[in-house]
Design a protein around this motif. Structure first.
Motif, PDB file in Angstrom:
ATOM      1  N   ILE A 144      36.138  30.367  48.862  1.00  0.00           N
ATOM      2  CA  ILE A 144      34.682  30.527  48.904  1.00  0.00           C
ATOM      3  C   ILE A 144      34.369  31.818  48.164  1.00  0.00           C
ATOM      4  O   ILE A 144      34.921  32.872  48.502  1.00  0.00           O
ATOM      5  CB  ILE A 144      34.147  30.634  50.340  1.00  0.00           C
ATOM      6  CG1 ILE A 144      34.579  29.444  51.187  1.00  0.00           C
ATOM      7  CG2 ILE A 144      32.622  30.748  50.342  1.00  0.00           C
ATOM      8  CD1 ILE A 144      34.329  29.630  52.676  1.00  0.00           C
ATOM      9  N   GLY A 145      33.504  31.764  47.147  1.00  0.00           N
ATOM     10  CA  GLY A 145      33.252  33.011  46.447  1.00  0.00           C
ATOM     11  C   GLY A 145      32.311  32.916  45.265  1.00  0.00           C
ATOM     12  O   GLY A 145      31.587  31.935  45.095  1.00  0.00           O
ATOM     13  N   TRP A 146      32.372  33.952  44.459  1.00  0.00           N
ATOM     14  CA  TRP A 146      31.496  34.115  43.305  1.00  0.00           C
ATOM     15  C   TRP A 146      32.339  34.565  42.119  1.00  0.00           C
ATOM     16  O   TRP A 146      33.078  35.540  42.210  1.00  0.00           O
ATOM     17  CB  TRP A 146      30.425  35.159  43.615  1.00  0.00           C
ATOM     18  CG  TRP A 146      29.490  35.489  42.492  1.00  0.00           C
ATOM     19  CD1 TRP A 146      28.890  34.628  41.625  1.00  0.00           C
ATOM     20  CD2 TRP A 146      29.023  36.808  42.136  1.00  0.00           C
ATOM     21  NE1 TRP A 146      28.085  35.314  40.744  1.00  0.00           N
ATOM     22  CE2 TRP A 146      28.138  36.649  41.033  1.00  0.00           C
ATOM     23  CE3 TRP A 146      29.260  38.081  42.637  1.00  0.00           C
ATOM     24  CZ2 TRP A 146      27.507  37.730  40.435  1.00  0.00           C
ATOM     25  CZ3 TRP A 146      28.624  39.164  42.045  1.00  0.00           C
ATOM     26  CH2 TRP A 146      27.757  38.979  40.948  1.00  0.00           C
ATOM     27  N   SER A 147      32.262  33.825  41.026  1.00  0.00           N
ATOM     28  CA  SER A 147      33.007  34.142  39.807  1.00  0.00           C
ATOM     29  C   SER A 147      32.055  34.618  38.716  1.00  0.00           C
ATOM     30  O   SER A 147      30.961  34.080  38.552  1.00  0.00           O
ATOM     31  CB  SER A 147      33.761  32.898  39.307  1.00  0.00           C
ATOM     32  OG  SER A 147      34.686  32.460  40.268  1.00  0.00           O
ATOM     33  N   VAL A 148      32.505  35.617  37.968  1.00  0.00           N
ATOM     34  CA  VAL A 148      31.711  36.186  36.880  1.00  0.00           C
ATOM     35  C   VAL A 148      32.575  36.179  35.622  1.00  0.00           C
ATOM     36  O   VAL A 148      33.706  36.688  35.636  1.00  0.00           O
ATOM     37  CB  VAL A 148      31.270  37.626  37.204  1.00  0.00           C
ATOM     38  CG1 VAL A 148      30.423  38.196  36.063  1.00  0.00           C
ATOM     39  CG2 VAL A 148      30.498  37.674  38.516  1.00  0.00           C
ATOM     40  N   SER A 149      32.078  35.610  34.536  1.00  0.00           N
ATOM     41  CA  SER A 149      32.844  35.572  33.299  1.00  0.00           C
ATOM     42  C   SER A 149      33.028  36.972  32.731  1.00  0.00           C
ATOM     43  O   SER A 149      32.259  37.896  33.029  1.00  0.00           O
ATOM     44  CB  SER A 149      32.140  34.698  32.257  1.00  0.00           C
ATOM     45  OG  SER A 149      30.943  35.338  31.805  1.00  0.00           O
ATOM     46  N   ARG A 150      34.044  37.117  31.910  1.00  0.00           N
ATOM     47  CA  ARG A 150      34.306  38.401  31.242  1.00  0.00           C
ATOM     48  C   ARG A 150      33.068  38.892  30.495  1.00  0.00           C
ATOM     49  O   ARG A 150      32.690  40.062  30.599  1.00  0.00           O
ATOM     50  CB  ARG A 150      35.487  38.225  30.288  1.00  0.00           C
ATOM     51  CG  ARG A 150      35.733  39.400  29.347  1.00  0.00           C
ATOM     52  CD  ARG A 150      36.721  39.022  28.269  1.00  0.00           C
ATOM     53  NE  ARG A 150      36.832  40.067  27.254  1.00  0.00           N
ATOM     54  CZ  ARG A 150      37.945  40.684  26.936  1.00  0.00           C
ATOM     55  NH1 ARG A 150      39.071  40.374  27.550  1.00  0.00           N
ATOM     56  NH2 ARG A 150      37.971  41.607  25.992  1.00  0.00           N
ATOM     57  N   GLU A 151      32.447  38.008  29.734  1.00  0.00           N
ATOM     58  CA  GLU A 151      31.286  38.398  28.931  1.00  0.00           C
ATOM     59  C   GLU A 151      30.150  38.925  29.806  1.00  0.00           C
ATOM     60  O   GLU A 151      29.554  39.972  29.517  1.00  0.00           O
ATOM     61  CB  GLU A 151      30.802  37.214  28.103  1.00  0.00           C
ATOM     62  CG  GLU A 151      31.767  36.768  27.007  1.00  0.00           C
ATOM     63  CD  GLU A 151      32.975  36.002  27.543  1.00  0.00           C
ATOM     64  OE1 GLU A 151      32.937  35.566  28.722  1.00  0.00           O
ATOM     65  OE2 GLU A 151      33.949  35.851  26.792  1.00  0.00           O
ATOM     66  N   THR A 152      29.864  38.217  30.888  1.00  0.00           N
ATOM     67  CA  THR A 152      28.790  38.656  31.785  1.00  0.00           C
ATOM     68  C   THR A 152      29.172  39.948  32.488  1.00  0.00           C
ATOM     69  O   THR A 152      28.333  40.844  32.662  1.00  0.00           O
ATOM     70  CB  THR A 152      28.493  37.557  32.818  1.00  0.00           C
ATOM     71  OG1 THR A 152      28.097  36.360  32.141  1.00  0.00           O
ATOM     72  CG2 THR A 152      27.380  37.985  33.767  1.00  0.00           C
ATOM     73  N   ALA A 153      30.436  40.058  32.886  1.00  0.00           N
ATOM     74  CA  ALA A 153      30.889  41.272  33.563  1.00  0.00           C
ATOM     75  C   ALA A 153      30.725  42.499  32.674  1.00  0.00           C
ATOM     76  O   ALA A 153      30.278  43.561  33.130  1.00  0.00           O
ATOM     77  CB  ALA A 153      32.348  41.107  33.984  1.00  0.00           C
ATOM     78  N   LEU A 154      31.080  42.373  31.403  1.00  0.00           N
ATOM     79  CA  LEU A 154      30.965  43.510  30.489  1.00  0.00           C
ATOM     80  C   LEU A 154      29.514  43.820  30.165  1.00  0.00           C
ATOM     81  O   LEU A 154      29.134  44.985  30.007  1.00  0.00           O
ATOM     82  CB  LEU A 154      31.756  43.230  29.214  1.00  0.00           C
ATOM     83  CG  LEU A 154      33.275  43.156  29.393  1.00  0.00           C
ATOM     84  CD1 LEU A 154      33.963  42.777  28.091  1.00  0.00           C
ATOM     85  CD2 LEU A 154      33.825  44.477  29.927  1.00  0.00           C
TER      86      LEU A 154
END
Length: 230
Positions: A203-213
């Motif tokens: 259960i969670g939340w994923s953030v792409s590399r591009e969005t994270a940067l």
């Protein structure tokens, strides 16, 4: 009280690229991220303590070892039960296990339900996860889902629905659904698939590399808030 920021950079993700995973040459940048993440984790620990949840923090190995099968393609920071609670459960979990199984991996990955931060070359995520081998936690979850009064399942579904809309629940990445769409029947099916594949229910939340940067300045605080929500 302020805590060090997570402060993610492109080099942090680059250090976990597949072609670098078996090399000790990239242990230094991985160690730098691990140390930064563990410092950032103190803020999570403090906020959990304020909610009455005592946790210990463990970071996965940043260099190739026997525990990670000589391959470092991600960095975990685990938030798991404190030592007293672990010892109590481990006496049950260790029955029938060989010494090599007990010492093979000190992380809670397959033994206890846990909260975690995970970063690899593609992105970063925060999650709550429980592996099929975490028998006490899985049994407790099944008991809640199978409560004849329906109160346990209703409480769990309401808690999932209250999470932010970006949060998802499932086993593998391609079968996860929005938390607010979960049902007791769906969760039972997920537990079965997790057991069959020997992988955690996630259960969670994923953030792409591009969005994270793109949002690096604020992402650390958002990931912290997400862990508290979980």
């Amino acid at each position: 009280m302020s805590h060090p920021p997570l402060d993610l950079h492109a080099r942090d993700f680059d250090a976990y690229a597949a072609e670098k995973a078996t090399s000790n040459a990239y242990s230094r940048p991985r160690l730098e991220l691990k140390q930064r993440a563990l410092a950032w984790a103190r803020g999570v620990v403090a906020r959990l303590a304020a909610l009455g949840l005592a946790v210990d923090v463990h970071g996965s190995d940043e260099h190739p070892t026997l525990r990670n099968k000589k391959r470092v393609d991600c960095q975990w920071v685990f938030f798991w039960r404190d030592e007293a609670a672990r010892d109590e459960l481990d006496r049950l979990l260790d029955q029938g296990r060989t010494i090599s199984q007990v010492i093979d991996d000190p992380s809670p990955f397959a033994r206890h339900a846990f909260l975690a931060l995970r970063l690899d070359a593609e992105g970063v995520e925060v999650c709550f996860a429980v592996h099929p081998e975490a028998r006490v936690d899985v049994d407790n979850l099944r008991a809640r889902l199978d409560d004849e009064s329906g109160a346990g399942a209703s409480e769990l579904i309401a808690a999932l629905a209250a999470l932010p809309e970006e949060f998802r629940v499932g086993v593998r990445a391609d079968d996860r659904v929005a938390c607010n769409a979960a049902t007791p029947e769906a969760l039972r099916g997920m537990l079965e698939r997790a057991a069959q594949g020997q992988v955690p229910l996630w259960i969670g939340w994923s953030v792409s590399r591009e969005t994270a940067l793109l949002h690096a300045e604020t992402l650390g605080a958002q990931l912290e808030d997400a862990l508290i929500a979980l």
